[in-house]
Design a protein around this motif. Structure first.
Motif, PDB file in Angstrom:
ATOM      1  N   UNK A   8       3.206  -1.987  -8.761  1.00  9.79           N
ATOM      2  CA  UNK A   8       2.802  -1.069  -9.824  1.00  9.79           C
ATOM      3  C   UNK A   8       1.486  -0.429  -9.401  1.00  9.79           C
ATOM      4  N   UNK A   9       1.503   0.869  -9.333  1.00  6.52           N
ATOM      5  CA  UNK A   9       0.300   1.593  -8.910  1.00  6.52           C
ATOM      6  C   UNK A   9      -0.544   1.913 -10.146  1.00  6.52           C
ATOM      7  N   UNK A  10      -1.799   1.454 -10.128  1.00  2.16           N
ATOM      8  CA  UNK A  10      -2.695   1.637 -11.263  1.00  2.16           C
ATOM      9  C   UNK A  10      -3.730   2.700 -10.935  1.00  2.16           C
ATOM     10  N   UNK A  11      -3.907   3.633 -11.875  1.00  2.00           N
ATOM     11  CA  UNK A  11      -4.911   4.688 -11.745  1.00  2.00           C
ATOM     12  C   UNK A  11      -5.781   4.652 -13.002  1.00  2.00           C
ATOM     13  N   UNK A  12      -7.056   4.410 -12.820  1.00  2.00           N
ATOM     14  CA  UNK A  12      -7.998   4.365 -13.937  1.00  2.00           C
ATOM     15  C   UNK A  12      -8.782   5.677 -13.949  1.00  2.00           C
ATOM     16  N   UNK A  13      -8.624   6.395 -15.027  1.00  2.00           N
ATOM     17  CA  UNK A  13      -9.197   7.731 -15.125  1.00  2.00           C
ATOM     18  C   UNK A  13     -10.258   7.749 -16.232  1.00  2.00           C
ATOM     19  N   UNK A  14     -11.443   8.260 -15.894  1.00  2.00           N
ATOM     20  CA  UNK A  14     -12.536   8.330 -16.863  1.00  2.00           C
ATOM     21  C   UNK A  14     -12.481   9.586 -17.706  1.00  2.00           C
ATOM     22  N   UNK A  57       0.814  -1.210   0.000  1.00  2.00           N
ATOM     23  CA  UNK A  57       0.000   0.000   0.000  1.00  2.00           C
ATOM     24  C   UNK A  57       0.852   1.267   0.000  1.00  2.00           C
ATOM     25  N   UNK A  58       1.977   1.224   0.687  1.00  2.00           N
ATOM     26  CA  UNK A  58       2.873   2.385   0.708  1.00  2.00           C
ATOM     27  C   UNK A  58       3.707   2.511  -0.557  1.00  2.00           C
ATOM     28  N   UNK A  59       3.622   1.522  -1.443  1.00  2.56           N
ATOM     29  CA  UNK A  59       4.355   1.603  -2.701  1.00  2.56           C
ATOM     30  C   UNK A  59       5.851   1.427  -2.560  1.00  2.56           C
ATOM     31  N   UNK A 117      11.864  -6.211 -15.442  1.00  8.42           N
ATOM     32  CA  UNK A 117      12.323  -5.185 -14.523  1.00  8.42           C
ATOM     33  C   UNK A 117      11.342  -4.779 -13.464  1.00  8.42           C
ATOM     34  N   UNK A 118      10.144  -5.377 -13.437  1.00  7.77           N
ATOM     35  CA  UNK A 118       9.151  -5.032 -12.420  1.00  7.77           C
ATOM     36  C   UNK A 118       8.995  -6.146 -11.397  1.00  7.77           C
ATOM     37  N   UNK A 150      19.753  -3.864  -4.995  1.00  7.14           N
ATOM     38  CA  UNK A 150      20.044  -3.073  -6.200  1.00  7.14           C
ATOM     39  C   UNK A 150      19.013  -3.333  -7.295  1.00  7.14           C
ATOM     40  N   UNK A 151      18.640  -4.591  -7.490  1.00 10.94           N
ATOM     41  CA  UNK A 151      17.634  -4.902  -8.506  1.00 10.94           C
ATOM     42  C   UNK A 151      16.266  -4.320  -8.136  1.00 10.94           C
ATOM     43  N   UNK A 152      15.930  -4.388  -6.848  1.00 12.02           N
ATOM     44  CA  UNK A 152      14.652  -3.817  -6.410  1.00 12.02           C
ATOM     45  C   UNK A 152      14.645  -2.306  -6.588  1.00 12.02           C
ATOM     46  N   UNK A 153      15.780  -1.661  -6.352  1.00  8.12           N
ATOM     47  CA  UNK A 153      15.851  -0.216  -6.514  1.00  8.12           C
ATOM     48  C   UNK A 153      15.703   0.178  -7.984  1.00  8.12           C
ATOM     49  N   UNK A 154      16.324  -0.574  -8.879  1.00  6.65           N
ATOM     50  CA  UNK A 154      16.166  -0.294 -10.312  1.00  6.65           C
ATOM     51  C   UNK A 154      14.708  -0.456 -10.745  1.00  6.65           C
ATOM     52  N   UNK A 155      14.072  -1.508 -10.257  1.00  3.82           N
ATOM     53  CA  UNK A 155      12.667  -1.720 -10.611  1.00  3.82           C
ATOM     54  C   UNK A 155      11.777  -0.614 -10.062  1.00  3.82           C
ATOM     55  N   UNK A 156      12.097  -0.147  -8.857  1.00  2.00           N
ATOM     56  CA  UNK A 156      11.291   0.890  -8.225  1.00  2.00           C
ATOM     57  C   UNK A 156      11.381   2.215  -8.977  1.00  2.00           C
ATOM     58  N   UNK A 157      12.489   2.429  -9.700  1.00  2.00           N
ATOM     59  CA  UNK A 157      12.692   3.689 -10.424  1.00  2.00           C
ATOM     60  C   UNK A 157      12.635   3.494 -11.933  1.00  2.00           C
TER      61      UNK A 157
END
Length: 550
Positions: free
Chosen positions: A513-519, A366-368, A507-508, A427-434
Motif C-alpha cells: 500500500x503506497x502512502x502519500x501524506x499531503x499537507x 519499492x516498485x509497488x 484483500x490487501x 489470482x488473489x495477489x492480482x485482485x489485491x493489487x487492483x
C-alpha cells in the motif's frame, strides 16, 4: 510429430554461434534497447526467447535461439542449446538461417544447411540471411558465396544498420504463403489491398483477380460480380489492417538469487523443457517470456486467463556484478520486476533468507508490485514434523519485513509439490493489487486507528493532525492522507497505519500500500487566516483582532 499452425506465426532465427542472430531479432522487432542481449562472446543466448514483431501489417513472433553446434566437444550446454533450437524450428512457420558474410561459408554453416534442407524445407520455408553486409558494393559479392548452401538465394542484410531486412521478410512471407505453413491469409494483406485497389480503378471489361473469361462475360451482362462486391472487397482489405482487441496478459516475474530453482519452476509450470536447467549458477542469461492460456472453471462464462511468465537471471550482489553480459542480465531482471503485475520471489528453503533476498524484497516493495514468496526445495528439508511449517512461516515473516504482507508457499519444483497452488495465489495477489475501497470506509478505519493511537507530537509541542484520507489509484493501492504537516508523521506511525488498515480491511494481503501524506496548501492557510471574510459572506472568516500579526 504433426505441426500445428499457431494463431500468431513464429519465425525461428537459427545459425552457428556469434553470427548476429540476437542483433537481427532486435532489429526486426525494434527492441534494440532492452531486447536480446548482444555481445561479441559466444554462448550469450542459451534459451529460446520470443519477441513480438510486425511487418506489412502482419503480426508475428521471432524466436531467438542459441548458436547451434553439432559437435559436443567443449561447448558449454551445447546439447541443451541444440534441443531448444530444435523446439523452435519445430513450432516455426519459417526459418531464417543467419550466416556471417565477413567470414564466409564455414563447415558449421554447411552442416546446418544440410540439416535444414533435408529435414525442414519439406514443411516450412528456409531463407538464408547473410549478416554483416553493410556495404552495397561488397555485400552482394559476399552473399553470393552462400549459394553453395543449397537453400536458394542468400539475402545480404545488416542487423546493425537494418540494410536488407525488408527484402528478407518479404521473401519469408512469400515462402510462407507458398508452403501454407501459417494460418490462412498470413502474408497476403498488402497484396490483397493492392488487388482490391486495382479492381476499383479498372474498367468493368477487364478481368479482376481470380476471374476467367466466363466470369468477365457474365459480369458484362449483370450476372457476375458487381460494383458492390468490388467495393466490399476493398473495405475488407482495409479492415484487415485494423488492430484486433488483444486479451489482457498478466505479467508474472520469477525473480531470485542464482540457483534457487527459478527455471525449474518455469519448466514445471509448463510441463516441458522450456528453459535450460543445471546445477551451475548463472545458467539463465536473458529473460525468458512464456505465455500460458488458462481456461476458466467449468460452467463459467469468463474468458480464459492469459499469463506471461518471465524467468529472469539470478541477481547477485551489486558489488560482484561486473560490466558486461551479467550487467545486462541483471538489468533485464530488474526491468522484468518493474513491468510485472505479480512478482514471484523464489528462495531456497534449505538455505534460509540471505541479505540478497532482502534486497530483492525491498526492490519489489519499492516498485509497488504484488508479491508471492515461493520457498522452493521444500522436499530437501530434513527432519520435518507437524511444527516445521508454522516455524518456517514465522521465520520468513521475521526475516523479510519488507514484504511481511506477502503470502508464502512452500513448494518443490523438482517433484511438483504444491506448484498448482501458485495460480490461486497469483489470482488473489492480482485482485489485491487492483482493489479499490470507498472513501467512507477508509475514513472510518482511519478514525478508529487515530482513536487507538493518536498521531505523534514533537518536543516543541507541534502536534500532527490527520484530517481525512482517500484512495487515488490502484496497481498498487495508493492512499493520500491529508494532514497539517507531513514532516510530523514519522515512519513508525506510517507502519502503524499500514498495519491497522490491513487488519481492518480484507484483500490487501499480497500487495503493498503506497502512502502519500499531503499537507495543507499555502492558499488554504492564508484563507483560514482571513479575519472576517468579504462583505456579504455571512461572516465566514476567523474573528481575530490583529490579522496583520499572522
Amino acid at each position: 510429430r504433426q505441426r500445428r499452425q499457431k494463431r500468431v506465426p513464429i519465425l525461428a532465427i537459427v545459425g552457428r554461434p556469434n553470427v548476429g542472430k540476437s542483433a537481427l531479432v532486435n532489429r526486426i522487432a525494434g527492441t534494440q534497447s532492452g531486447g536480446s542481449i548482444v555481445a561479441d562472446v559466444e554462448g550469450i543466448t542459451r534459451d529460446r526467447t520470443y519477441k513480438d514483431a510486425e511487418f506489412l501489417g502482419e503480426k508475428f513472433q521471432l524466436v531467438d535461439t542459441g548458436g547451434l553446434v553439432f559437435d559436443d566437444n567443449d561447448a558449454l550446454f551445447a546439447s541443451e542449446i541444440r534441443e531448444q533450437a530444435m523446439v523452435a524450428i519445430d513450432e516455426a512457420a519459417a526459418v531464417i538461417l543467419v550466416v556471417d558474410g565477413q567470414v564466409g561459408p564455414t563447415t558449421m554453416d554447411q552442416q546446418l544447411a544440410d540439416f535444414l534442407r533435408k529435414e525442414v524445407t519439406r514443411h516450412v520455408p528456409v531463407v538464408v540471411a547473410v549478416n554483416k553486409c553493410e556495404s552495397e558494393k561488397t555485400g552482394g559479392i559476399a552473399a553470393a558465396d552462400f549459394w553453395g548452401l543449397g537453400l536458394g538465394e542468400p539475402h545480404p542484410v545488416s542487423a546493425l544498420h537494418g540494410v536488407g531486412t525488408a527484402d528478407l521478410l518479404e521473401d519469408v512471407f512469400e515462402g510462407v504463403v507458398k508452403k501454407g505453413s501459417a494460418i490462412k491469409g498470413f502474408g497476403t494483406k498488402v497484396k490483397e489491398l493492392e488487388a482490391a485497389k486495382q479492381a476499383v480503378v479498372t474498367a468493368s471489361q477487364e478481368p479482376l483477380e481470380g476471374e476467367d473469361e466466363t466470369d468477365v462475360l457474365l459480369r458484362q451482362y449483370g450476372l457476375g460480380r458487381d460494383e458492390e462486391d468490388v467495393i466490399e472487397r476493398y473495405e475488407n482489405a482495409l479492415a484487415a489492417f485494423d488492430d484486433e482487441e488483444e486479451q489482457e496478459e498478466i505479467n508474472i516475474a520469477i525473480v531470485g538469487r542464482p540457483n534457487v530453482g527459478k527455471s525449474s519452476l518455469l519448466n514445471n509450470i509448463f510441463g516441458g523443457q522450456r528453459a535450460i536447467v543445471s546445477d551451475v549458477a548463472g545458467t539463465t542469461r536473458d529473460s525468458i517470456d512464456a505465455v500460458m492460456e488458462r481456461p476458466a472453471s467449468p460452467g463459467s462464462d469468463k474468458a480464459p486467463t492469459t499469463y506471461r511468465f518471465v524467468d529472469t537471471a539470478g541477481i547477485r550482489r551489486k558489488g560482484k556484478v561486473e560490466f558486461g553480459p551479467e550487467f545486462f542480465m541483471v538489468n533485464r531482471a530488474l526491468r522484468a520486476i518493474r513491468r510485472a503485475d505479480v512478482a514471484l520471489l523464489v528462495m531456497d528453503a534449505t538455505a534460509g533468507v540471505t541479505e540478497q533476498d532482502r534486497v530483492l524484497a525491498q526492490k519489489i516493495a519499492d516498485d509497488g508490485r504484488a508479491c508471492v514468496i515461493i520457498c522452493n526445495k521444500w522436499d530437501a528439508v530434513v527432519d520435518k514434523d507437524e511444527t516445521t511449517y508454522d516455524k518456517s512461516v514465522k521465520y520468513f515473516r521475521a526475516e523479510l519485513p519488507q514484504v511481511r504482507w506477502a503470502p508464502i508457499l512452500f513448494i518443490s519444483a523438482a517433484t511438483g509439490q504444491r506448484v498448482g497452488k501458485i495460480y490461486g495465489a497469483i489470482d488473489e495477489a492480482l485482485k489485491a493489487h487492483r482493489k479499490r475501497i470507498s472513501t467512507a470506509i477508509l475514513n472510518e478505519v482511519l478514525r478508529d486507528a487515530i482513536l487507538w493511537q493518536p498521531p505523534p507530537a514533537k518536543r516543541n509541542g507541534a502536534q500532527a493532525k490527520i484530517y481525512y484520507c482517500n484512495q487515488v489509484s490502484t496497481r498498487p493501492p495508493t492512499i493520500v492522507v491529508f494532514v497539517n504537516d507531513p514532516k510530523l508523521i514519522n515512519d513508525n506511525y506510517r507502519r502503524y497505519l499500514d498495519r491497522k488498515f490491513r487488519e481492518s480491511l480484507d484483500g490487501f494481503e499480497a500487495t503493498p500500500i503506497r502512502w502519500i501524506f499531503r499537507g495543507r496548501r499555502a492558499r488554504d492557510i492564508r484563507r483560514a487566516r482571513n479575519m472576517n471574510g468579504d462583505p456579504g459572506d455571512g461572516g465566514s472568516g476567523v474573528s481575530t483582532p490583529f490579522p496583520h500579526a499572522y
